[in-house]
Design a protein around this motif. Structure first.
Motif, PDB file in Angstrom:
ATOM      1  N   LEU A  83     -26.004  29.655  17.115  1.00 21.64           N
ATOM      2  CA  LEU A  83     -26.437  29.610  18.516  1.00 21.64           C
ATOM      3  C   LEU A  83     -25.720  28.494  19.273  1.00 21.64           C
ATOM      4  O   LEU A  83     -25.318  28.669  20.434  1.00 21.64           O
ATOM      5  CB  LEU A  83     -27.945  29.432  18.607  1.00 21.64           C
ATOM      6  CG  LEU A  83     -28.809  30.608  18.157  1.00 21.64           C
ATOM      7  CD1 LEU A  83     -30.279  30.232  18.220  1.00 21.64           C
ATOM      8  CD2 LEU A  83     -28.518  31.845  18.964  1.00 21.64           C
ATOM      9  N   LYS A  84     -25.532  27.352  18.618  1.00 23.16           N
ATOM     10  CA  LYS A  84     -24.823  26.239  19.254  1.00 23.16           C
ATOM     11  C   LYS A  84     -23.377  26.606  19.546  1.00 23.16           C
ATOM     12  O   LYS A  84     -22.860  26.337  20.638  1.00 23.16           O
ATOM     13  CB  LYS A  84     -24.870  24.995  18.367  1.00 23.16           C
ATOM     14  CG  LYS A  84     -26.211  24.319  18.340  1.00 23.16           C
ATOM     15  CD  LYS A  84     -26.192  23.124  17.396  1.00 23.16           C
ATOM     16  CE  LYS A  84     -27.589  22.543  17.243  1.00 23.16           C
ATOM     17  NZ  LYS A  84     -27.645  21.467  16.268  1.00 23.16           N
ATOM     18  N   LEU A  85     -22.709  27.222  18.561  1.00 21.80           N
ATOM     19  CA  LEU A  85     -21.304  27.601  18.738  1.00 21.80           C
ATOM     20  C   LEU A  85     -21.140  28.632  19.854  1.00 21.80           C
ATOM     21  O   LEU A  85     -20.215  28.547  20.669  1.00 21.80           O
ATOM     22  CB  LEU A  85     -20.728  28.134  17.426  1.00 21.80           C
ATOM     23  CG  LEU A  85     -20.524  27.109  16.321  1.00 21.80           C
ATOM     24  CD1 LEU A  85     -20.168  27.792  15.011  1.00 21.80           C
ATOM     25  CD2 LEU A  85     -19.473  26.091  16.712  1.00 21.80           C
ATOM     26  N   ILE A  86     -22.046  29.598  19.906  1.00 27.27           N
ATOM     27  CA  ILE A  86     -21.988  30.607  20.959  1.00 27.27           C
ATOM     28  C   ILE A  86     -22.237  29.961  22.314  1.00 27.27           C
ATOM     29  O   ILE A  86     -21.537  30.252  23.286  1.00 27.27           O
ATOM     30  CB  ILE A  86     -22.990  31.748  20.674  1.00 27.27           C
ATOM     31  CG1 ILE A  86     -22.497  32.574  19.482  1.00 27.27           C
ATOM     32  CG2 ILE A  86     -23.190  32.630  21.909  1.00 27.27           C
ATOM     33  CD1 ILE A  86     -23.483  33.586  18.966  1.00 27.27           C
ATOM     34  N   GLY A  87     -23.222  29.080  22.389  1.00 30.89           N
ATOM     35  CA  GLY A  87     -23.511  28.389  23.641  1.00 30.89           C
ATOM     36  C   GLY A  87     -22.339  27.553  24.125  1.00 30.89           C
ATOM     37  O   GLY A  87     -21.992  27.571  25.313  1.00 30.89           O
TER      38      GLY A  87
END
Length: 112
Positions: free
Chosen positions: A6-10
């Protein structure tokens, strides 16, 4: 693992948005979401669905796969190996089901 994803996508969505000179509000309008939802995604507070991810990618003018090309520490994670896999994938996408089965059989013979 899930939180890291989720962090990488964000991070990637934020990078793409900023590259295009868009605010969270502008991206939200283009994609059909409230700006706070975009902010939540960028901060990894929202578990985004594939359909919503596709809407955001479209609003950013990129293929959904571009969301998964992560950049860390100024170095593109899209390595030579991944570039080769992408090229193979493009070849396979041009095949019909018979061609795909043939390719699968050949790969199994070579690597199993």
């Amino acid at each position: 693992m899930a939180n890291q994803l989720l962090k990488l996508i964000g991070i990637r969505i934020r990078e793409l948005r900023k590259e295009r000179g868009l605010s969270q509000e502008q991206l939200g309008e283009k994609a059909g979401f409230h700006f706070s939802y975009i902010g939540g995604i960028e901060r990894a507070e929202k578990n985004i669905s594939i359909l919503n991810l596709a809407k955001i990618a479209s609003a950013l003018g990129v293929h959904i796969g571009e969301i998964f090309v992560y950049i860390q520490s100024g170095h593109d994670v899209n390595t030579d190996k991944e570039a080769e896999l992408e090229e193979i994938l493009q070849i396979l996408l041009g095949q019909d089901i018979k061609g795909l089965r043939k390719a699968k059989t050949i790969l199994k013979e070579l690597y199993e």
